[in-house]
Scaffold this motif. Structure first.
Motif, PDB file in Angstrom:
ATOM      1  N   ILE A  86       2.936  -0.734  -3.105  1.00  0.00           N
ATOM      2  CA  ILE A  86       4.335  -0.468  -2.758  1.00  0.00           C
ATOM      3  C   ILE A  86       5.115  -1.769  -2.665  1.00  0.00           C
ATOM      4  O   ILE A  86       6.237  -1.886  -3.187  1.00  0.00           O
ATOM      5  CB  ILE A  86       4.408   0.316  -1.432  1.00  0.00           C
ATOM      6  CG1 ILE A  86       3.854   1.727  -1.623  1.00  0.00           C
ATOM      7  CG2 ILE A  86       5.840   0.365  -0.902  1.00  0.00           C
ATOM      8  CD1 ILE A  86       3.546   2.458  -0.333  1.00  0.00           C
ATOM      9  N   LEU A  87       4.540  -2.770  -2.027  1.00  0.00           N
ATOM     10  CA  LEU A  87       5.231  -4.056  -1.892  1.00  0.00           C
ATOM     11  C   LEU A  87       5.375  -4.749  -3.244  1.00  0.00           C
ATOM     12  O   LEU A  87       6.428  -5.335  -3.538  1.00  0.00           O
ATOM     13  CB  LEU A  87       4.493  -4.959  -0.899  1.00  0.00           C
ATOM     14  CG  LEU A  87       5.022  -4.885   0.530  1.00  0.00           C
ATOM     15  CD1 LEU A  87       4.779  -3.505   1.139  1.00  0.00           C
ATOM     16  CD2 LEU A  87       4.381  -5.947   1.408  1.00  0.00           C
ATOM     17  N   GLU A  88       4.340  -4.668  -4.070  1.00  0.00           N
ATOM     18  CA  GLU A  88       4.393  -5.312  -5.385  1.00  0.00           C
ATOM     19  C   GLU A  88       5.477  -4.697  -6.267  1.00  0.00           C
ATOM     20  O   GLU A  88       6.057  -5.381  -7.114  1.00  0.00           O
ATOM     21  CB  GLU A  88       3.030  -5.204  -6.068  1.00  0.00           C
ATOM     22  CG  GLU A  88       1.979  -6.127  -5.449  1.00  0.00           C
ATOM     23  CD  GLU A  88       0.572  -5.804  -5.919  1.00  0.00           C
ATOM     24  OE1 GLU A  88       0.430  -4.965  -6.846  1.00  0.00           O
ATOM     25  OE2 GLU A  88      -0.384  -6.361  -5.349  1.00  0.00           O
ATOM     26  N   ALA A  89       5.767  -3.428  -6.044  1.00  0.00           N
ATOM     27  CA  ALA A  89       6.810  -2.748  -6.820  1.00  0.00           C
ATOM     28  C   ALA A  89       8.203  -2.976  -6.251  1.00  0.00           C
ATOM     29  O   ALA A  89       9.187  -2.504  -6.820  1.00  0.00           O
ATOM     30  CB  ALA A  89       6.517  -1.251  -6.883  1.00  0.00           C
ATOM     31  N   GLY A  90       8.289  -3.700  -5.131  1.00  0.00           N
ATOM     32  CA  GLY A  90       9.587  -4.036  -4.567  1.00  0.00           C
ATOM     33  C   GLY A  90      10.004  -3.211  -3.366  1.00  0.00           C
ATOM     34  O   GLY A  90      11.154  -3.301  -2.923  1.00  0.00           O
ATOM     35  N   ALA A 112      -6.756   1.801  14.498  1.00  0.00           N
ATOM     36  CA  ALA A 112      -6.284   0.443  14.756  1.00  0.00           C
ATOM     37  C   ALA A 112      -6.570  -0.464  13.566  1.00  0.00           C
ATOM     38  O   ALA A 112      -5.709  -1.259  13.152  1.00  0.00           O
ATOM     39  CB  ALA A 112      -6.943  -0.109  16.021  1.00  0.00           C
ATOM     40  N   GLU A 113      -7.743  -0.336  12.989  1.00  0.00           N
ATOM     41  CA  GLU A 113      -8.117  -1.185  11.852  1.00  0.00           C
ATOM     42  C   GLU A 113      -7.241  -0.890  10.642  1.00  0.00           C
ATOM     43  O   GLU A 113      -6.829  -1.810   9.926  1.00  0.00           O
ATOM     44  CB  GLU A 113      -9.590  -0.967  11.510  1.00  0.00           C
ATOM     45  CG  GLU A 113     -10.552  -1.482  12.579  1.00  0.00           C
ATOM     46  CD  GLU A 113     -11.985  -1.094  12.285  1.00  0.00           C
ATOM     47  OE1 GLU A 113     -12.302  -0.775  11.111  1.00  0.00           O
ATOM     48  OE2 GLU A 113     -12.803  -1.096  13.219  1.00  0.00           O
ATOM     49  N   LEU A 114      -6.971   0.382  10.412  1.00  0.00           N
ATOM     50  CA  LEU A 114      -6.149   0.744   9.259  1.00  0.00           C
ATOM     51  C   LEU A 114      -4.727   0.213   9.414  1.00  0.00           C
ATOM     52  O   LEU A 114      -4.166  -0.376   8.473  1.00  0.00           O
ATOM     53  CB  LEU A 114      -6.162   2.260   9.075  1.00  0.00           C
ATOM     54  CG  LEU A 114      -5.498   2.801   7.816  1.00  0.00           C
ATOM     55  CD1 LEU A 114      -6.234   4.041   7.311  1.00  0.00           C
ATOM     56  CD2 LEU A 114      -4.031   3.149   8.058  1.00  0.00           C
ATOM     57  N   VAL A 115      -4.141   0.404  10.583  1.00  0.00           N
ATOM     58  CA  VAL A 115      -2.770  -0.084  10.803  1.00  0.00           C
ATOM     59  C   VAL A 115      -2.731  -1.611  10.718  1.00  0.00           C
ATOM     60  O   VAL A 115      -1.815  -2.185  10.109  1.00  0.00           O
ATOM     61  CB  VAL A 115      -2.229   0.410  12.147  1.00  0.00           C
ATOM     62  CG1 VAL A 115      -0.854  -0.198  12.422  1.00  0.00           C
ATOM     63  CG2 VAL A 115      -2.131   1.935  12.154  1.00  0.00           C
ATOM     64  N   GLU A 116      -3.706  -2.266  11.322  1.00  0.00           N
ATOM     65  CA  GLU A 116      -3.750  -3.736  11.261  1.00  0.00           C
ATOM     66  C   GLU A 116      -3.838  -4.227   9.819  1.00  0.00           C
ATOM     67  O   GLU A 116      -3.176  -5.194   9.430  1.00  0.00           O
ATOM     68  CB  GLU A 116      -4.949  -4.255  12.062  1.00  0.00           C
ATOM     69  CG  GLU A 116      -4.767  -4.181  13.570  1.00  0.00           C
ATOM     70  CD  GLU A 116      -6.045  -4.495  14.326  1.00  0.00           C
ATOM     71  OE1 GLU A 116      -7.103  -4.718  13.672  1.00  0.00           O
ATOM     72  OE2 GLU A 116      -5.993  -4.519  15.568  1.00  0.00           O
ATOM     73  N   CYS A 122       1.971  -6.103   4.874  1.00  0.00           N
ATOM     74  CA  CYS A 122       3.429  -6.048   5.009  1.00  0.00           C
ATOM     75  C   CYS A 122       4.006  -7.351   5.548  1.00  0.00           C
ATOM     76  O   CYS A 122       5.063  -7.806   5.086  1.00  0.00           O
ATOM     77  CB  CYS A 122       3.823  -4.906   5.959  1.00  0.00           C
ATOM     78  SG  CYS A 122       3.620  -3.264   5.283  1.00  0.00           S
ATOM     79  N   GLY A 123       3.314  -7.951   6.517  1.00  0.00           N
ATOM     80  CA  GLY A 123       3.833  -9.165   7.152  1.00  0.00           C
ATOM     81  C   GLY A 123       5.257  -8.950   7.615  1.00  0.00           C
ATOM     82  O   GLY A 123       5.602  -7.924   8.204  1.00  0.00           O
ATOM     83  N   ALA A 153      -1.434  -2.105  17.190  1.00  0.00           N
ATOM     84  CA  ALA A 153      -2.010  -2.651  15.951  1.00  0.00           C
ATOM     85  C   ALA A 153      -0.954  -3.238  15.024  1.00  0.00           C
ATOM     86  O   ALA A 153      -1.289  -3.750  13.961  1.00  0.00           O
ATOM     87  CB  ALA A 153      -2.797  -1.568  15.220  1.00  0.00           C
ATOM     88  N   GLY A 154       0.322  -3.153  15.414  1.00  0.00           N
ATOM     89  CA  GLY A 154       1.360  -3.817  14.627  1.00  0.00           C
ATOM     90  C   GLY A 154       2.389  -2.926  13.978  1.00  0.00           C
ATOM     91  O   GLY A 154       3.253  -3.421  13.229  1.00  0.00           O
TER      92      GLY A 154
END
Length: 252
Positions: A86-90, A112-116, A122-123, A153-154
């Motif tokens: 998704i991020l690579e596509a903009g 928690a691991e998946l969200v992290e 995403c950063g 988890a962010g």
């Protein structure tokens, strides 16, 4: 009319149908620019992100796409790969499904691991919205627990539902999730699925105003994932609609 204008600006206009094609996405993006102003975002399948980004260039409308959707499986690698694509596509935002069945089975760690993992991808470049599927979790303690795990988890947002299950957003789930957000001190909320009219949207905004304060709910902190409500919002703004109605619990 004030409620309709407020809700329209918070709308994630969504198309997540199995039969979606390029023409459907083009129509969605055109619809996002209404005579009464733009919606907050459009939300599409990952394969349509680049097309939506191109269509909405310089409009200010964000492009979101779904990850680990709709099943909410426990495959962390797959969810992270969806997010990266998704991020690579903009894309600007990722709506990822929390592994809610794992939590129901007693596994708190996998969520928690998946969200992290997704947040690491995403950063600061993209907003991560975590769908807890509150209508399946059902129990208030599980809705609270999933919300807390996701935020710790962010997650940037916690979101009620995929819109693909029998019970989606409910005021009761919103109350719990917004209370967790207030306790957490940061993050946003998205009510998704089954919100059909202006009155229903207003009911969710009233809950947010009461718990978080009247100035809190804006596009950076509150969203509706409820494309079915758009016609009613526009009708009210055009002066041809009725602001009455009720909260439903169906899909998008």
């Amino acid at each position: 009319m004030q409620t309709a204008a407020r809700a329209l600006a918070l709308l994630d206009l969504t198309s997540l149908n199995d039969g979606d094609d390029a023409a459907a996405i083009d129509a969605l993006c055109a619809r996002a620019l209404t005579p009464h102003g733009p919606v907050a975002a459009v939300c599409v399948w990952p394969r349509f992100v680049a097309r939506a980004v191109a269509a909405l260039k310089e409009t200010g409308i964000r492009v979101a796409a779904v990850a680990n959707f709709p099943d909410g499986g426990a495959d962390i690698e797959a969810a992270v790969a969806d997010t990266a694509a998704i991020l690579e596509a903009g894309g600007d935002e990722v709506d990822v499904v929390f592994p809610y069945r794992s939590l129901m089975a007693g596994d708190e760690a996998i969520g928690a691991e998946l969200v992290e993992g997704c947040k690491l991808v995403c950063g600061e470049k993209a907003r991560l919205k975590v769908i807890i599927e509150s209508g399946v979790l059902k129990a208030p303690e599980l809705i609270r627990q999933a919300s807390e795990i996701a935020l710790n988890a962010g997650a940037d947002f916690i979101k009620t539902s995929t819109g693909k299950v029998p019970v989606n957003a409910t005021p009761e789930a919103a109350e719990i999730m917004l209370t967790v957000l207030k306790e957490h001190g940061q993050g946003g909320f998205k009510a998704a699925g089954g919100i059909r009219d202006t009155a229903a949207a207003g009911a969710y905004l009233a809950i947010a105003d009461r718990i978080m304060g009247p100035g809190w709910a804006g596009p950076e902190t509150f969203r509706f994932g409820a494309s079915g409500v758009m016609n009613d919002l526009l009708a009210v703004l055009d002066g041809t609609g009725n602001a009455g109605g009720a909260v439903a619990s169906g899909g998008y």
